[in-house]
Design an enzyme around this catalytic site. Structure first.
Site, PDB file in Angstrom:
ATOM      1  N   ARG A   1       5.869   1.848  24.707  1.00  0.00           N
ATOM      2  CA  ARG A   1       5.089   3.017  24.301  1.00  0.00           C
ATOM      3  C   ARG A   1       3.887   2.656  23.437  1.00  0.00           C
ATOM      4  NH1 ARG A   1       6.535   8.230  23.902  1.00  0.00           N
ATOM      5  NH2 ARG A   1       6.098   8.290  21.662  1.00  0.00           N
TER       6      ARG A   1
ATOM      7  N   CYS B   1      -6.418   8.390 -16.315  1.00  0.00           N
ATOM      8  CA  CYS B   1      -7.243   7.367 -16.948  1.00  0.00           C
ATOM      9  C   CYS B   1      -7.103   7.414 -18.476  1.00  0.00           C
ATOM     10  CB  CYS B   1      -8.712   7.562 -16.564  1.00  0.00           C
ATOM     11  SG  CYS B   1      -9.160   6.829 -14.962  1.00  0.00           S
TER      12      CYS B   1
ATOM     13  N   ASN C   1       6.574  13.421 -16.869  1.00  0.00           N
ATOM     14  CA  ASN C   1       5.778  14.154 -15.888  1.00  0.00           C
ATOM     15  C   ASN C   1       5.536  15.592 -16.351  1.00  0.00           C
ATOM     16  OD1 ASN C   1       4.768  15.439 -13.502  1.00  0.00           O
ATOM     17  ND2 ASN C   1       5.755  13.869 -12.261  1.00  0.00           N
TER      18      ASN C   1
ATOM     19  N   HIS D   1      -8.850   2.422 -12.915  1.00  0.00           N
ATOM     20  CA  HIS D   1      -8.692   3.476 -11.909  1.00  0.00           C
ATOM     21  C   HIS D   1      -8.797   2.937 -10.480  1.00  0.00           C
ATOM     22  CE1 HIS D   1      -8.996   7.680 -10.499  1.00  0.00           C
ATOM     23  NE2 HIS D   1      -9.967   7.286  -9.707  1.00  0.00           N
TER      24      HIS D   1
ATOM     25  N   GLY E   1       1.124  11.751   0.320  1.00  0.00           N
ATOM     26  CA  GLY E   1       1.297  12.840  -0.627  1.00  0.00           C
ATOM     27  C   GLY E   1       0.919  12.505  -2.050  1.00  0.00           C
TER      28      GLY E   1
ATOM     29  N   SER F   1      -1.137  12.545  -5.151  1.00  0.00           N
ATOM     30  CA  SER F   1      -2.149  13.517  -5.590  1.00  0.00           C
ATOM     31  C   SER F   1      -3.248  12.887  -6.438  1.00  0.00           C
ATOM     32  CB  SER F   1      -1.486  14.653  -6.375  1.00  0.00           C
ATOM     33  OG  SER F   1      -0.803  14.136  -7.509  1.00  0.00           O
TER      34      SER F   1
ATOM     35  N   GLU G   1      24.301   4.720   1.071  1.00  0.00           N
ATOM     36  CA  GLU G   1      24.282   3.261   0.990  1.00  0.00           C
ATOM     37  C   GLU G   1      25.536   2.744   0.285  1.00  0.00           C
ATOM     38  OE1 GLU G   1      20.918   1.227  -0.567  1.00  0.00           O
ATOM     39  OE2 GLU G   1      19.573   1.850   1.037  1.00  0.00           O
TER      40      GLU G   1
ATOM     41  N   HIS H   1      12.813  -0.545  -0.685  1.00  0.00           N
ATOM     42  CA  HIS H   1      12.386  -0.146   0.658  1.00  0.00           C
ATOM     43  C   HIS H   1      10.897   0.175   0.632  1.00  0.00           C
ATOM     44  CE1 HIS H   1      16.495   0.426   2.271  1.00  0.00           C
ATOM     45  NE2 HIS H   1      16.799   0.843   1.047  1.00  0.00           N
TER      46      HIS H   1
ATOM     47  N   LYS I   1       2.099   6.830  12.232  1.00  0.00           N
ATOM     48  CA  LYS I   1       3.299   7.237  12.933  1.00  0.00           C
ATOM     49  C   LYS I   1       3.722   8.608  12.424  1.00  0.00           C
ATOM     50  CE  LYS I   1       7.448   7.095  14.901  1.00  0.00           C
ATOM     51  NZ  LYS I   1       7.677   7.200  16.354  1.00  0.00           N
TER      52      LYS I   1
ATOM     53  N   GLN J   1      12.632   6.779  16.106  1.00  0.00           N
ATOM     54  CA  GLN J   1      12.147   6.035  17.282  1.00  0.00           C
ATOM     55  C   GLN J   1      10.912   5.257  16.873  1.00  0.00           C
ATOM     56  OE1 GLN J   1       9.080   6.807  19.159  1.00  0.00           O
ATOM     57  NE2 GLN J   1       9.488   5.059  20.513  1.00  0.00           N
TER      58      GLN J   1
END
Length: 345
Positions: free
Chosen positions: A25, A52, A74, A113, A157, A159, A180, A296, A309, A321
């Site tokens: 493919r 910064c 956060n 930065h 994602g 930001s 796991e 990972h 992908k 796949q």
């Protein structure tokens, strides 16, 4: 074991999931969506960036004039530590909920930065690792599960382009860690051996999927990889969580991260996006001998800096796949230069 250049399935021993491999493919024509090629050269300081040094963040908070790494809670964390709510269990039994308590932190890798992880010096990367470890050590005393991770690139994602990662820690064992843990423990029970130790020996013998190796770390495109250029970074020593890393292992890890992320950027001569995360043994385990510290890397790019992908359709409704084999992806990463492409600009 040579590459299987025909349609087949491979099983992930860490999760029990299967991935469908369809090498033919990758030759199909592409007229679908493409991503913007992020070639803009960022400044070393951006007055509008909330990460910064010296700049203002949310809630009228200002960053210090930090010189290396900088960590803060956060401002929009997904978890809070003072969650005293109670969940009233509903009927029937398949309707379940539970209170989630924890803490989310942001780690700025550098005051610069413009510099992503592969563009930092080895000493600067080691400073990031030290920061990961010190925060892990603190949070793992309070929480069972500590996730250290980085989302790199807007298409993952992220930001803010300022180089940074995150730490989420919580009472509960996250789904990925729980799965796991079950598979690693089952392997230890059935084989009387550590799965990661056996896998490292297997890949060192095969060699075709190894991207980078040094005294303490192995970076490999796992046999069961789902993402096109997915890699697994594994501690060769019996290290079960981030808190156990010694000075030599941390220096060696800095070298491995520098090499791997540089090769990533050099595949398509771009700032290679990915989601990366460390998996450590949960703090609550009485016996964690079946564990091995590992990270990972899940990069989405497939054919170029602008074609990624998409995990949709069959991947969402059936199983993962992939179009190119793990061996082909590993060969591309092996051949990528260890000198960052920007050095020649």
């Amino acid at each position: 074991m040579s590459s299987l250049e025909f349609t087949h399935r491979r099983k992930n021993p860490l999760t029990g999931d299967w991935v469908l491999v369809s090498p033919h493919r990758n030759n199909r024509p592409w007229s679908g969506a493409t991503e913007a090629d992020a070639v803009e050269q960022l400044p070393s300081y951006d007055e509008n960036c909330p990460l910064c040094p010296g700049n203002e963040r949310a809630n009228d908070t200002s960053n210090p004039e930090y010189q290396d790494t900088f960590v803060f809670v956060n401002d929009f964390g997904a978890l809070v530590s003072d969650n005293d709510n109670q969940v009233n269990q509903e009927s029937p039994s398949f309707i379940q909920a539970d209170v989630a308590r924890g803490e989310c932190r942001v780690i700025c890798f550098s005051p610069d930065h413009s510099k992503t992880l592969p563009e930092l010096s080895n000493s600067e990367i080691e400073a990031v690792i030290e920061t990961w470890q010190s925060n892990y050590n603190e949070l793992s005393k309070q929480y069972d599960c500590v996730h250290v991770f980085e989302n790199k690139g807007a298409i993952m994602g992220c930001s803010q382009p300022h180089p940074h990662g995150q730490i989420w820690a919580h009472d509960h064992m996250s789904t990925e860690i729980e799965v796991e843990n079950e598979h690693l423990a089952a392997y230890k029970k059935s084989e009387n051996s550590n799965l990661f130790a056996d896998y490292i020996n297997f890949e060192n013998e095969q060699k075709e999927r190894v991207v980078y190796s040094n005294e303490h770390w192995l970076a490999v495109v796992p046999y069961w990889a789902a993402w096109p250029f997915e890699t697994l970074l594994i501690a060769k020593d019996d290290v079960r969580h981030m808190g156990q890393l010694n000075a030599e292992q941390k220096a060696s890890l800095g070298d491995a991260l520098k090499q791997l992320t540089t090769k990533y950027d050099n595949v398509f001569n771009c700032s290679f996006p990915y989601s990366m995360g460390w998996h450590s043994a949960p703090s609550s385990l009485d016996d964690d001998s079946h564990w091995r510290l590992h990270a990972h890397f899940y990069p989405p790019l497939l054919r170029s800096a602008t074609v990624k992908k998409h995990m949709v359709g069959y991947e969402m409704l059936a199983e993962s796949q992939r179009d190119l084999t793990a061996e082909t992806a590993a060969n591309i990463l092996q051949e990528a230069s260890s000198t960052h492409y920007k050095k020649g600009l």
